[in-house]
Scaffold this motif. Structure first.
Motif, PDB file in Angstrom:
ATOM      1  N   ASP A   1       2.228  -3.666 -10.361  1.00 38.75           N
ATOM      2  CA  ASP A   1       3.319  -4.634 -10.426  1.00 38.75           C
ATOM      3  C   ASP A   1       3.784  -4.908  -8.995  1.00 38.75           C
ATOM      4  N   ALA A   2       3.272  -5.988  -8.416  1.00 38.56           N
ATOM      5  CA  ALA A   2       3.569  -6.322  -7.022  1.00 38.56           C
ATOM      6  C   ALA A   2       5.041  -6.651  -6.824  1.00 38.56           C
ATOM      7  N   ALA A   3       5.663  -7.287  -7.797  1.00 41.76           N
ATOM      8  CA  ALA A   3       7.060  -7.696  -7.663  1.00 41.76           C
ATOM      9  C   ALA A   3       7.989  -6.489  -7.528  1.00 41.76           C
ATOM     10  N   HIS A   4       7.684  -5.418  -8.232  1.00 43.28           N
ATOM     11  CA  HIS A   4       8.527  -4.222  -8.200  1.00 43.28           C
ATOM     12  C   HIS A   4       7.930  -3.100  -7.354  1.00 43.28           C
ATOM     13  N   GLN A   5       6.748  -3.328  -6.788  1.00 44.23           N
ATOM     14  CA  GLN A   5       6.048  -2.302  -6.011  1.00 44.23           C
ATOM     15  C   GLN A   5       5.949  -0.997  -6.809  1.00 44.23           C
ATOM     16  N   GLU A   6       5.318  -1.120  -7.983  1.00 45.13           N
ATOM     17  CA  GLU A   6       5.140   0.011  -8.884  1.00 45.13           C
ATOM     18  C   GLU A   6       3.753  -0.025  -9.504  1.00 45.13           C
ATOM     19  N   LEU A   7       3.330   1.139  -9.956  1.00 49.55           N
ATOM     20  CA  LEU A   7       2.148   1.263 -10.793  1.00 49.55           C
ATOM     21  C   LEU A   7       2.655   1.633 -12.185  1.00 49.55           C
ATOM     22  N   VAL A   8       2.309   0.832 -13.173  1.00 46.40           N
ATOM     23  CA  VAL A   8       2.869   0.968 -14.506  1.00 46.40           C
ATOM     24  C   VAL A   8       1.854   1.585 -15.455  1.00 46.40           C
TER      25      VAL A   8
END
Length: 60
Positions: A27-34
């Motif tokens: 998730d590039a917008a939140h800088q996370e791996l989901v």
């Protein structure tokens, strides 16, 4: 926020959830791996994925 280089994105996409070993979505917008399987989102800080369950946030 800066765009993640292609090679970094490929590396992120090759990681798996430390809980379920299922694939992670970047998730590039939140800088996370989901991890939908575990219901967790692992943060990426300074370009480094933090793959600790204690650092992950619960998904709604």
């Amino acid at each position: 926020m800066t765009e993640t280089p292609h090679s970094d994105r490929k590396m992120l996409e090759s990681l798996v959830c430390p809980v379920t070993h299922a694939p992670l979505a970047y998730d590039a917008a939140h800088q996370e791996l989901v991890s939908k399987a575990a219901g967790l989102a692992f943060p990426i800080r300074g370009g480094i994925p933090i793959m600790l369950v204690d650092e992950a946030r619960q998904l709604d």
